[in-house]
Design a protein around this motif. Sequence first.
Motif: not given
Length: 185
Positions: A128-143
């Motif tokens: 049930g452990t999940v990681y997802y990451a987003f990138h847009y306009a030189a910004q990256t985040t991970i959840f």
Amino acid sequence: MEESKNANKQEGIDEQLLRVCGNLLKQHRLRLLCAESMTAGYLSSLWGMEINSGNYFLGSIVCYHTAVKTGVLGVPAAKINKYCAESAVVTLRMLDGLRKLVVDAEVYVSITGLAFKTENAKQLRSIGTVYYAFHYAAQTTIFKRHFAGDAATIFIATCNALLHDLYHWLLQALGGKKLENNTNW
């Protein structure tokens, strides 16, 4: 990295939220590209069901197996060996590889996780452990998220959470302009 726990059983995909995300991408003329490990194309099939997807969805690379992560996305095998394929580090390296592979998108998403037990003795994360990451306009985040239930329940909960987080994160990155009639999120 943000983390939450969610034990609520999801009955299905939040189609209204899917439309809201699609409208946000369409209105801002943002093209989306995904790299999917755990979801194995499920997330892409959801984007394909959204009525405006032809305006923004470029596609997805399903990289379920390590060979695709390393061979197509260029994730270093050493990172996979050290951290496991279902880790924050590998999720971010998938995102990096996706961005290098296809430069025509503005929004990138990568996802890994554990929907069922693995035979990898090095994997110490719970099901049930999940990681997802987003990138847009030189910004990256991970959840980092954790969901309970069987594999189908984890897939659905993961996609609903990803849609919610992508909408809010992208909205903030775009300067906080909400779309009309979308105040519920």
